[in-house]
Design an enzyme around this catalytic site. Structure first.
Site, PDB file in Angstrom:
ATOM      1  N   ARG A  41      55.987 -35.321  -1.647  1.00 15.08           N
ATOM      2  CA  ARG A  41      55.979 -34.422  -0.486  1.00 15.08           C
ATOM      3  C   ARG A  41      55.478 -35.121   0.779  1.00 15.08           C
ATOM      4  NH1 ARG A  41      54.019 -28.647  -3.052  1.00 15.08           N
ATOM      5  NH2 ARG A  41      56.124 -27.799  -3.298  1.00 15.08           N
ATOM      6  N   LYS A 206      58.462 -18.784 -17.992  1.00 15.83           N
ATOM      7  CA  LYS A 206      58.637 -17.331 -18.035  1.00 15.83           C
ATOM      8  C   LYS A 206      59.968 -16.836 -17.497  1.00 15.83           C
ATOM      9  CE  LYS A 206      53.865 -15.843 -17.620  1.00 15.83           C
ATOM     10  NZ  LYS A 206      52.970 -15.333 -16.575  1.00 15.83           N
ATOM     11  N   GLY A 356      58.914 -28.384  -7.241  1.00 19.34           N
ATOM     12  CA  GLY A 356      57.832 -28.111  -8.172  1.00 19.34           C
ATOM     13  C   GLY A 356      57.903 -28.998  -9.398  1.00 19.34           C
ATOM     14  N   GLY A 380      59.183 -22.491  -5.299  1.00 18.95           N
ATOM     15  CA  GLY A 380      59.398 -21.080  -4.966  1.00 18.95           C
ATOM     16  C   GLY A 380      60.351 -20.906  -3.796  1.00 18.95           C
TER      17      GLY A 380
HETATM   18  C1  3PG Z   1      54.176 -25.032  -3.600  1.00 18.56           C
HETATM   19  O1  3PG Z   1      53.550 -25.931  -4.150  1.00 18.56           O
HETATM   20  O2  3PG Z   1      54.951 -24.273  -4.203  1.00 18.56           O
HETATM   21  C2  3PG Z   1      54.047 -24.893  -2.101  1.00 18.56           C
HETATM   22  O3  3PG Z   1      53.245 -25.884  -1.572  1.00 18.56           O
HETATM   23  C3  3PG Z   1      53.526 -23.519  -1.770  1.00 18.56           C
HETATM   24  O4  3PG Z   1      52.272 -23.351  -2.358  1.00 18.56           O
HETATM   25  P1  3PG Z   1      51.802 -21.910  -2.809  1.00 18.56           P
HETATM   26  O5  3PG Z   1      52.685 -21.499  -3.947  1.00 18.56           O
HETATM   27  O6  3PG Z   1      50.349 -22.052  -3.195  1.00 18.56           O
HETATM   28  O7  3PG Z   1      51.974 -20.988  -1.626  1.00 18.56           O
END
Ligand code: 3PG
Ligand code: MG
Length: 399
Positions: A41, A206, A356, A380
């Site tokens: 990142r 999940k 992720g 996400g």
């Molecule tokens: C992530 O790692 O999914 C992003 O940096 C967002 O982080 P968060 O899910 O804690 O908001």
């Protein structure tokens, strides 16, 4: 889409101007040593930062790291990230000990043209994540005061309605950075008109986390391959016994409905690696899915499943992959994730890896990143984009 981007800002001229850049520098840290275990990142935001540095801007970078609770918490400090960022930019990065306080103000005031500062974790301040518009707004005021223009390059956080993502762009001239532009370009290609066959591979633990994206993708894809912990709830819905594997009992009916809605589209494992316990050295065997022993826990997909998934992927022209196929952090249960990743890399399709865990898997398993067309920095965020949701950070840039 009426978003102004970094090139528009550069065309205005940024020399000597303070540019506030929201980045997603939420990198994984080793629990023991605190060292950065995957700097993907940080590297992803370099094109935007370098362009601003070269143009003589005074670059003020802000980010969150982890989920601290609105007060300073040393284990979530961005200090190690400042060091790594400096190495990658090949220039020192000044670190502010707070986000909008005395240290931040004096650090920003001391910047010369072409220099970079990193502010301490945004989430050390309650206002960043507050659900109260006024509380968020007050923090956004302080943050916006540190810059004269705002660039959002934090794709991984655009799905969050947070002050630095949602409120600051309303207070400063705002632009999308190179990473945000590229992410949106690639993901919009997947939602608009993907070349077919379009094959999606989903894993992770999940079903409930992925249900919205499954609902949104199922009508659009040609094949949906399901592995990871969530496959056991689907197998159960098919009437199989899954031993002590991860199971979301309340989702079984939903899984059955999904499979009935689009018969033949969802492909499940035919074999799994079943262990006596959830442990790196647990005794384990490959078993057929109709013969999972009652006391065993499935921790990976099996080799025949990998071969079947690979055959489906070989035909694909477009592939999206999110979520590991097994507990890849334990070498004994990494073969499924490795095998699927290699099959995607070889497939010759336009391939996108959703952020992720799956992006981290590609890098920690030592796979060749360049074999994929795009590795998203958003977990996400990329899923919510594919679901067709409005992302607060993107909406704010459009205004
Ligand atoms: C992530 O790692 O999914 C992003 O940096 C967002 O982080 P968060 O899910 O804690 O908001
Ligand atoms: Mg997350």
């Amino acid at each position: 889409m009426s978003i102004r981007n970094l090139d528009d800002l550069l065309a205005e001229g940024v020399s000597g101007r303070r540019v506030l850049v929201r980045a997603d520098l939420n990198v994984p840290l080793d629990k023991q040593t605190g060292e950065i275990t995957d700097d993907g990142r940080i590297r992803a935001v370099l094109p935007t930062l370098s362009a601003l540095v070269q143009a003589g801007a005074r670059v003020v970078v802000c980010s969150h790291l982890g989920r601290p609770k609105g007060t300073p918490d040393p284990q979530f400090s961005l200090r190690p990230v400042a060091g790594r960022l400096g190495e990658l930019l090949n220039a020192p990065v000044r670190f502010a000990e707070d986000t909008v306080g005395d240290s931040a103000r004096s650090t920003v005031d001391g910047l010369a043209d072409g220099q970079v500062a990193l502010l301490e974790n945004l989430r050390f301040n309650k206002g960043e994540t507050s659900k109260d518009d006024a509380e968020r707004g007050a923090f956004a005021d302080q943050l916006a005061a540190l810059g004269e223009a705002y660039v959002d390059d934090a794709f991984g956080a655009v799905h969050r309605k947070h002050a630095s993502v949602y409120d600051v762009p309303g207070r400063l001239p705002h632009f999308a950075g190179r990473l945000v532009l590229r992410e949106v370009e690639v993901l919009s290609k997947l939602t608009r008109d993907p070349e077919r066959p379009y094959v999606v591979v989903l894993g992770g633990s999940k079903v409930s986390d992925k249900l919205a994206v499954i609902e949104a993708l199922l009508p659009k894809v040609d094949r949906l391959l399901i592995g990871g912990g969530m496959c056991f709830t689907f197998l159960k819905a098919r009437g199989l016994e899954v031993g002590s594997s991860l199971l979301e009992e309340e989702m079984v009916e939903t899984c059955r409905n999904l499979m009935e809605r689009e018969p033949g589209k969802i492909m499940l494992p035919v074999d799994v690696v079943a262990a006596v316990a959830f442990a790196p050295d647990a005794e384990h065997d490959t078993v057929r899915v109709d013969g999972i022993p009652s006391k065993r826990v499935g921790l990976d997909i099996g080799p025949e499943t990998v071969a079947g998934f690979a055959a489906a992927l070989k035909q694909a022209r477009t592939v999206f992959w999110n979520g590991p196929m097994g507990v890849f952090e334990m070498p004994a249960f990494a073969n499924g994730t490795c095998g699927v990743a290699e099959a995607i890399a070889k497939a010759g399709a336009f391939s996108v890896v959703g952020g992720g865990d799956s992006a981290a898997a590609v890098r920690t398993l030592g796979l060749d990143e360049s074999a994929f067309d795009h590795i998203s920095t958003g977990g996400g965020a990329s899923l919510e984009y594919l679901e067709g949701q409005t992302l607060p950070g993107i909406a704010a840039l459009e205004n």
